[in-house]
Each structure stands twice: as C-alpha cells, then as structure tokens.
Design a protein around this motif. Structure first.
Motif, PDB file in Angstrom:
ATOM      1  N   ALA A  59     -15.881 -67.498  15.040  1.00  0.00           N
ATOM      2  CA  ALA A  59     -15.023 -67.745  13.620  1.00  0.00           C
ATOM      3  C   ALA A  59     -15.633 -69.245  12.889  1.00  0.00           C
ATOM      4  O   ALA A  59     -15.621 -69.505  11.798  1.00  0.00           O
ATOM      5  CB  ALA A  59     -13.784 -68.451  14.027  1.00  0.00           C
ATOM      6  N   PHE A  60     -16.675 -69.926  13.634  1.00  0.00           N
ATOM      7  CA  PHE A  60     -17.109 -71.024  13.230  1.00  0.00           C
ATOM      8  C   PHE A  60     -18.070 -70.655  11.970  1.00  0.00           C
ATOM      9  O   PHE A  60     -18.034 -71.288  10.667  1.00  0.00           O
ATOM     10  CB  PHE A  60     -17.884 -71.794  14.140  1.00  0.00           C
ATOM     11  CG  PHE A  60     -17.015 -72.676  14.878  1.00  0.00           C
ATOM     12  CD1 PHE A  60     -16.292 -73.499  14.317  1.00  0.00           C
ATOM     13  CD2 PHE A  60     -17.122 -72.530  16.300  1.00  0.00           C
ATOM     14  CE1 PHE A  60     -15.373 -74.311  15.332  1.00  0.00           C
ATOM     15  CE2 PHE A  60     -15.958 -73.346  17.268  1.00  0.00           C
ATOM     16  CZ  PHE A  60     -15.201 -74.108  16.809  1.00  0.00           C
ATOM     17  N   PRO A  61     -19.134 -69.651  12.065  1.00  0.00           N
ATOM     18  CA  PRO A  61     -19.943 -69.361  10.821  1.00  0.00           C
ATOM     19  C   PRO A  61     -19.122 -68.802   9.765  1.00  0.00           C
ATOM     20  O   PRO A  61     -19.518 -68.812   8.563  1.00  0.00           O
ATOM     21  CB  PRO A  61     -20.795 -68.400  11.251  1.00  0.00           C
ATOM     22  CG  PRO A  61     -20.754 -68.263  12.784  1.00  0.00           C
ATOM     23  CD  PRO A  61     -19.451 -69.121  13.160  1.00  0.00           C
ATOM     24  N   LEU A  62     -18.096 -68.252   9.969  1.00  0.00           N
ATOM     25  CA  LEU A  62     -17.215 -67.329   8.866  1.00  0.00           C
ATOM     26  C   LEU A  62     -15.870 -68.287   8.518  1.00  0.00           C
ATOM     27  O   LEU A  62     -15.156 -67.768   7.801  1.00  0.00           O
ATOM     28  CB  LEU A  62     -16.663 -66.136   9.604  1.00  0.00           C
ATOM     29  CG  LEU A  62     -17.767 -65.262   9.878  1.00  0.00           C
ATOM     30  CD1 LEU A  62     -17.235 -63.933  10.761  1.00  0.00           C
ATOM     31  CD2 LEU A  62     -18.656 -64.903   8.810  1.00  0.00           C
ATOM     32  N   LYS A  63     -15.790 -69.582   8.830  1.00  0.00           N
ATOM     33  CA  LYS A  63     -14.518 -70.488   8.462  1.00  0.00           C
ATOM     34  C   LYS A  63     -14.544 -70.469   7.002  1.00  0.00           C
ATOM     35  O   LYS A  63     -13.439 -70.417   6.416  1.00  0.00           O
ATOM     36  CB  LYS A  63     -14.907 -71.705   8.992  1.00  0.00           C
ATOM     37  CG  LYS A  63     -13.667 -72.554   8.861  1.00  0.00           C
ATOM     38  CD  LYS A  63     -13.639 -74.011   9.649  1.00  0.00           C
ATOM     39  CE  LYS A  63     -14.661 -74.742   9.109  1.00  0.00           C
ATOM     40  NZ  LYS A  63     -14.749 -76.187   9.977  1.00  0.00           N
ATOM     41  N   TRP A  64     -15.727 -70.556   6.315  1.00  0.00           N
ATOM     42  CA  TRP A  64     -15.786 -70.570   4.980  1.00  0.00           C
ATOM     43  C   TRP A  64     -14.999 -69.459   4.057  1.00  0.00           C
ATOM     44  O   TRP A  64     -14.511 -69.481   3.096  1.00  0.00           O
ATOM     45  CB  TRP A  64     -17.024 -71.016   4.247  1.00  0.00           C
ATOM     46  CG  TRP A  64     -18.015 -69.791   4.600  1.00  0.00           C
ATOM     47  CD1 TRP A  64     -18.651 -69.536   5.303  1.00  0.00           C
ATOM     48  CD2 TRP A  64     -18.212 -68.785   3.564  1.00  0.00           C
ATOM     49  NE1 TRP A  64     -19.365 -68.309   5.336  1.00  0.00           N
ATOM     50  CE2 TRP A  64     -19.272 -67.939   4.106  1.00  0.00           C
ATOM     51  CE3 TRP A  64     -17.662 -68.365   2.280  1.00  0.00           C
ATOM     52  CZ2 TRP A  64     -19.621 -66.743   3.639  1.00  0.00           C
ATOM     53  CZ3 TRP A  64     -18.362 -67.267   1.922  1.00  0.00           C
ATOM     54  CH2 TRP A  64     -18.780 -66.281   2.296  1.00  0.00           C
ATOM     55  N   VAL A  65     -15.060 -68.220   4.724  1.00  0.00           N
ATOM     56  CA  VAL A  65     -14.442 -67.042   4.038  1.00  0.00           C
ATOM     57  C   VAL A  65     -12.889 -67.085   4.333  1.00  0.00           C
ATOM     58  O   VAL A  65     -12.362 -66.701   3.290  1.00  0.00           O
ATOM     59  CB  VAL A  65     -15.196 -65.888   4.772  1.00  0.00           C
ATOM     60  CG1 VAL A  65     -14.481 -64.606   4.161  1.00  0.00           C
ATOM     61  CG2 VAL A  65     -16.600 -65.655   4.535  1.00  0.00           C
ATOM     62  N   PHE A  66     -12.500 -67.499   5.146  1.00  0.00           N
ATOM     63  CA  PHE A  66     -11.107 -67.475   5.638  1.00  0.00           C
ATOM     64  C   PHE A  66     -10.426 -68.744   5.002  1.00  0.00           C
ATOM     65  O   PHE A  66      -8.935 -68.622   5.161  1.00  0.00           O
ATOM     66  CB  PHE A  66     -10.940 -67.426   7.357  1.00  0.00           C
ATOM     67  CG  PHE A  66     -11.245 -65.982   7.772  1.00  0.00           C
ATOM     68  CD1 PHE A  66     -10.638 -64.804   7.510  1.00  0.00           C
ATOM     69  CD2 PHE A  66     -12.680 -66.034   8.421  1.00  0.00           C
ATOM     70  CE1 PHE A  66     -11.415 -63.629   8.097  1.00  0.00           C
ATOM     71  CE2 PHE A  66     -13.099 -65.049   9.032  1.00  0.00           C
ATOM     72  CZ  PHE A  66     -12.435 -63.732   8.904  1.00  0.00           C
ATOM     73  N   LYS A  67     -11.008 -69.791   4.956  1.00  0.00           N
ATOM     74  CA  LYS A  67     -10.459 -70.785   4.323  1.00  0.00           C
ATOM     75  C   LYS A  67      -9.439 -70.699   3.098  1.00  0.00           C
ATOM     76  O   LYS A  67     -10.255 -70.509   2.031  1.00  0.00           O
ATOM     77  CB  LYS A  67     -11.389 -72.023   4.246  1.00  0.00           C
ATOM     78  CG  LYS A  67     -10.768 -73.379   4.092  1.00  0.00           C
ATOM     79  CD  LYS A  67     -11.862 -74.517   4.194  1.00  0.00           C
ATOM     80  CE  LYS A  67     -11.633 -75.545   5.069  1.00  0.00           C
ATOM     81  NZ  LYS A  67     -12.531 -76.352   5.114  1.00  0.00           N
ATOM     82  N   GLY A  68      -8.428 -70.925   2.950  1.00  0.00           N
ATOM     83  CA  GLY A  68      -7.502 -70.862   1.874  1.00  0.00           C
ATOM     84  C   GLY A  68      -7.106 -69.194   1.592  1.00  0.00           C
ATOM     85  O   GLY A  68      -6.813 -69.139   0.359  1.00  0.00           O
ATOM     86  N   VAL A  69      -7.550 -68.420   2.325  1.00  0.00           N
ATOM     87  CA  VAL A  69      -7.161 -66.799   1.921  1.00  0.00           C
ATOM     88  C   VAL A  69      -5.722 -66.442   1.837  1.00  0.00           C
ATOM     89  O   VAL A  69      -4.913 -65.999   0.864  1.00  0.00           O
ATOM     90  CB  VAL A  69      -7.838 -65.864   2.951  1.00  0.00           C
ATOM     91  CG1 VAL A  69      -7.494 -64.477   2.762  1.00  0.00           C
ATOM     92  CG2 VAL A  69      -9.202 -65.899   2.771  1.00  0.00           C
ATOM     93  N   GLY A  70      -4.796 -67.141   2.831  1.00  0.00           N
ATOM     94  CA  GLY A  70      -3.441 -66.935   2.811  1.00  0.00           C
ATOM     95  C   GLY A  70      -2.734 -67.843   1.773  1.00  0.00           C
ATOM     96  O   GLY A  70      -1.707 -67.715   1.621  1.00  0.00           O
ATOM     97  N   GLN A  71      -3.481 -68.668   0.937  1.00  0.00           N
ATOM     98  CA  GLN A  71      -2.716 -69.334   0.165  1.00  0.00           C
ATOM     99  C   GLN A  71      -2.881 -68.695  -1.381  1.00  0.00           C
ATOM    100  O   GLN A  71      -3.770 -67.927  -1.836  1.00  0.00           O
ATOM    101  CB  GLN A  71      -3.238 -70.981  -0.016  1.00  0.00           C
ATOM    102  CG  GLN A  71      -2.970 -71.571   1.284  1.00  0.00           C
ATOM    103  CD  GLN A  71      -3.615 -72.696   0.982  1.00  0.00           C
ATOM    104  OE1 GLN A  71      -4.358 -73.442   0.334  1.00  0.00           O
ATOM    105  NE2 GLN A  71      -3.605 -73.455   2.235  1.00  0.00           N
ATOM    106  N   GLY A  72      -1.956 -69.004  -2.368  1.00  0.00           N
ATOM    107  CA  GLY A  72      -1.997 -68.409  -3.705  1.00  0.00           C
ATOM    108  C   GLY A  72      -3.096 -69.199  -4.525  1.00  0.00           C
ATOM    109  O   GLY A  72      -3.839 -70.134  -4.140  1.00  0.00           O
ATOM    110  N   ASP A  73      -3.391 -68.723  -5.723  1.00  0.00           N
ATOM    111  CA  ASP A  73      -4.284 -69.381  -6.632  1.00  0.00           C
ATOM    112  C   ASP A  73      -3.826 -70.767  -6.851  1.00  0.00           C
ATOM    113  O   ASP A  73      -4.178 -71.792  -7.201  1.00  0.00           O
ATOM    114  CB  ASP A  73      -4.400 -68.668  -8.127  1.00  0.00           C
ATOM    115  CG  ASP A  73      -5.109 -67.486  -7.809  1.00  0.00           C
ATOM    116  OD1 ASP A  73      -6.016 -67.338  -6.860  1.00  0.00           O
ATOM    117  OD2 ASP A  73      -5.076 -66.377  -8.562  1.00  0.00           O
TER     118      ASP A  73
END
Length: 73
Positions: A59-73
């Motif tokens: 999860a650590f190298p891919l944290k930037w991908v998942f950050k904020g995905v569940g939130q809207g624009d």
C-alpha cells in the motif's frame, strides 16, 4: 503531473482487481520458496508477521493512487 479523479479511480480499480491478486500469489510463492519443506515452516507467529508485513508493504508505494478516490470532486 497529477491524475484526474476519474483516471485515479480507474487505476485504483485496475490495481485492486489485477495487481493485488498477482501480488498475493507472488508473496505466497515467495514464502513457500523460502521454506520449501512443509515440516520446516516458520512458527505461526513469524509466518503471520511476514504476511502482515507484506500485506501492508504493497500500500505504501500506491498510496498516491488511492488518496481521495472515495471523495467527490
């Protein structure tokens, strides 16, 4: 260059559906390769620590991908 929210959602879905199962198989294969004899397996606590460590490590190298995905624009 930052990815758009739509691109991050697609990338995270791709990672979770394809990348994570491949990573799990690779981790189990690595642990089985390290201890090829079933009677010489590491103790349960050590094996659990290995799998938990490898489970968190992806999860650590891919944290930037998942950050904020569940939130809207």
């Amino acid at each position: 260059m930052a990815l758009s929210l739509k691109a991050r959602k697609r990338l995270s879905l791709l990672i979770l559906l394809i990348g994570l199962p491949v990573y799990i198989v690779a981790c189990v294969s690595l642990v089985n390769w390290a201890w090829p004899d079933p009677q010489a397996r590491p103790p349960l606590g050590a094996e659990l620590a290995i799998y938990v460590g490898l489970g968190v490590l992806w999860a650590f190298p891919l944290k930037w991908v998942f950050k904020g995905v569940g939130q809207g624009d």
